[in-house]
Design an enzyme around this catalytic site. Structure first.
Site, PDB file in Angstrom:
ATOM      1  N   ASP A 141       0.818  -1.220   0.000  1.00  0.00           N
ATOM      2  CA  ASP A 141       0.000   0.000   0.000  1.00  0.00           C
ATOM      3  C   ASP A 141       0.848   1.265   0.000  1.00  0.00           C
ATOM      4  OD1 ASP A 141      -2.307  -1.444   0.025  1.00  0.00           O
ATOM      5  OD2 ASP A 141      -2.698  -1.219   2.155  1.00  0.00           O
ATOM      6  N   CYS A 195     -17.432 -17.807  -6.981  1.00  0.00           N
ATOM      7  CA  CYS A 195     -18.567 -17.131  -6.359  1.00  0.00           C
ATOM      8  C   CYS A 195     -19.908 -17.725  -6.811  1.00  0.00           C
ATOM      9  CB  CYS A 195     -18.547 -15.630  -6.674  1.00  0.00           C
ATOM     10  SG  CYS A 195     -17.374 -14.690  -5.670  1.00  0.00           S
ATOM     11  N   CYS A 205     -24.581  -5.180   2.128  1.00  0.00           N
ATOM     12  CA  CYS A 205     -23.883  -3.908   2.348  1.00  0.00           C
ATOM     13  C   CYS A 205     -24.835  -2.893   2.984  1.00  0.00           C
ATOM     14  CB  CYS A 205     -23.341  -3.361   1.030  1.00  0.00           C
ATOM     15  SG  CYS A 205     -22.474  -1.780   1.212  1.00  0.00           S
ATOM     16  N   CYS A 221     -19.261   3.683   0.769  1.00  0.00           N
ATOM     17  CA  CYS A 221     -18.647   2.596   1.531  1.00  0.00           C
ATOM     18  C   CYS A 221     -18.257   3.066   2.930  1.00  0.00           C
ATOM     19  CB  CYS A 221     -17.415   2.077   0.792  1.00  0.00           C
ATOM     20  SG  CYS A 221     -16.516   0.793   1.673  1.00  0.00           S
ATOM     21  N   CYS A 248     -15.503  -1.586   7.906  1.00  0.00           N
ATOM     22  CA  CYS A 248     -16.727  -2.387   7.891  1.00  0.00           C
ATOM     23  C   CYS A 248     -16.388  -3.769   7.363  1.00  0.00           C
ATOM     24  CB  CYS A 248     -17.779  -1.729   7.009  1.00  0.00           C
ATOM     25  SG  CYS A 248     -19.317  -2.657   6.854  1.00  0.00           S
ATOM     26  N   CYS A 251     -19.581  -7.316   4.281  1.00  0.00           N
ATOM     27  CA  CYS A 251     -19.562  -8.115   3.048  1.00  0.00           C
ATOM     28  C   CYS A 251     -18.688  -9.355   3.214  1.00  0.00           C
ATOM     29  CB  CYS A 251     -19.100  -7.273   1.861  1.00  0.00           C
ATOM     30  SG  CYS A 251     -17.427  -6.623   1.985  1.00  0.00           S
ATOM     31  N   CYS A 255     -19.957 -13.866   3.567  1.00  0.00           N
ATOM     32  CA  CYS A 255     -19.389 -14.660   2.473  1.00  0.00           C
ATOM     33  C   CYS A 255     -19.196 -16.113   2.905  1.00  0.00           C
ATOM     34  CB  CYS A 255     -18.053 -14.068   2.035  1.00  0.00           C
ATOM     35  SG  CYS A 255     -17.258 -15.008   0.712  1.00  0.00           S
TER      36      CYS A 255
END
Length: 376
Positions: A141, A195, A205, A221, A248, A251, A255
């Site tokens: 990053d 998926c 979300c 978001c 957060c 999501c 999963c």
């Protein structure tokens, strides 16, 4: 030198250093060129103006490190034990912090591990007269690197419908890092998309930020709003944030692939002691000095004290009424314009819930109680 054999050694060294997975790919990301342009044109990056810069370097990572022809992509799992997802999200009097940020900031830690991996490779090459010193550079990053597309090409997983990288054995609770090198290593094959027809992440979300499969509008978001954005948050969005005050995980929580995720073996990613009490009023009572001290070595420190207070204020406003909450919020008025806006919004929300008894009487009782001896 047998480069295939070297590639296998690199993966073994990476696991010995602490990475859970290592993959190798080339630097070509031209397939993502138009997709990135479309995302930016729609303004989905919000106030992250740095995403508009260095477009060519994002698509051509070799421009970040001249001579690089391969990317070694690594995975480091971070899911802490006793994560307490459900209990924390249901307790509206306590703040929810994304599980990646409960412990130590991963950036420096991962970069050091990547340097160790580079040194292992360099030592191996130094024993071969055919090669000079290895030309490598680690990234975590720290530059315009499209880490998820690179990791996907390197076989570490596939891009889920929430845009995060998913691995069939590890879910998505992991960090990614890259080592750019000037060595023609054999590359790995991408993973298959597993998926299927599942849309759990899209429908879960809280703010509807996943606008289509694999596309996130950062402006909606919660991770962006609580971490990257320091302005006044739209009231509709702030109400949907609930008690989430730094990032957060929703999501990821829904999963199915995350049922397979393993807990981290690194104590650095365990919940720090200063977050053992995540009650909103406790956290709001911290001074700036306490905030800086309690978050030494934490990713949370980067948002700064005022944004921390803003996020807490929103969470308190979304929670239950109490006189203590009113009093705590009022004590923070005057520290900043953005903070004041959210304090007033939170006070208004709490006053709507207020019981019928007189606020003046409540204040008077509180004043009297404060003046009484401790053992009264």
């Amino acid at each position: 030198m047998d480069l295939c054999q070297l590639a296998e050694k690199i993966k073994l060294w990476g696991q010995e250093i602490g990475f859970q997975q290592v993959g190798i790919t080339d630097t070509d990301l031209s397939d993502h060129d138009q997709g990135l342009k479309n995302w930016l044109e729609k303004g989905y990056h919000g106030d992250m103006s740095w995403m508009e810069r260095n477009h060519d370097k994002r698509i051509h990572p070799e421009e970040l490190h001249p001579g690089a022809i391969r990317v070694i992509s690594v995975r480091l799992d971070y899911l802490p034990p006793q994560a307490g997802f459900a209990s924390n999200l249901q307790d509206t009097a306590s703040a929810y912090i994304s599980r990646y940020a409960l412990g130590r900031d991963y950036h420096k830690l991962m970069r050091n591990k990547l340097k160790q991996l580079g040194q292992h490779i360099e030592a191996e090459l130094n024993s071969n007269p055919e090669y000079q010193a290895l030309n490598y550079r680690p990234f975590v990053d720290s530059a315009p690197v499209l880490e998820r597309p690179l990791a996907e090409k390197a076989g570490l997983g596939w891009r889920g419908k929430h845009s995060l990288l998913l691995n069939k054995d590890a879910g998505s609770w992991f960090f990614l890092g890259e080592l750019l090198i000037a060595l023609p290593l054999p590359i790995d094959s991408p993973s298959d998309d597993n998926c299927g027809k599942c849309t759990a992440c899209l429908t879960s979300c809280p703010t509807g930020a996943i606008v289509e499969e694999g596309v996130v509008d950062a402006r909606r978001c919660i991770s962006y709003l609580t971490i990257e954005y320091d302005g006044v948050i739209d009231e509709q969005l702030s109400s949907a944030m609930g008690n989430r005050i730094y990032g957060c995980d929703d999501c990821q929580l829904v999963c199915p692939h995350n049922r397979m995720a393993s807990l981290t073996k690194m104590g650095d990613f365990h919940r720090r002691d200063t977050l053992s009490d995540s009650n909103f009023l406790t956290l709001l009572s911290w001074s700036e000095q306490q905030f800086l001290k309690n978050f030494e070595g934490s990713a949370i420190r980067r948002i700064g004290y005022l944004q921390w207070l803003r996020n807490l204020t929103i969470g308190i406003g979304n929670g239950p009424y109490s006189f203590e909450a009113i009093e705590a919020l009022e004590s923070r008025l005057g520290l900043g314009e953005v903070l004041d806006v959210h304090i007033q919004q939170a006070l208004q929300k709490l006053h709507i819930q207020r019981p019928s008894r007189s606020t003046k009487k409540e204040r008077l009782i509180r004043i009297i109680q404060k003046g009484l001896p401790r053992d009264a």
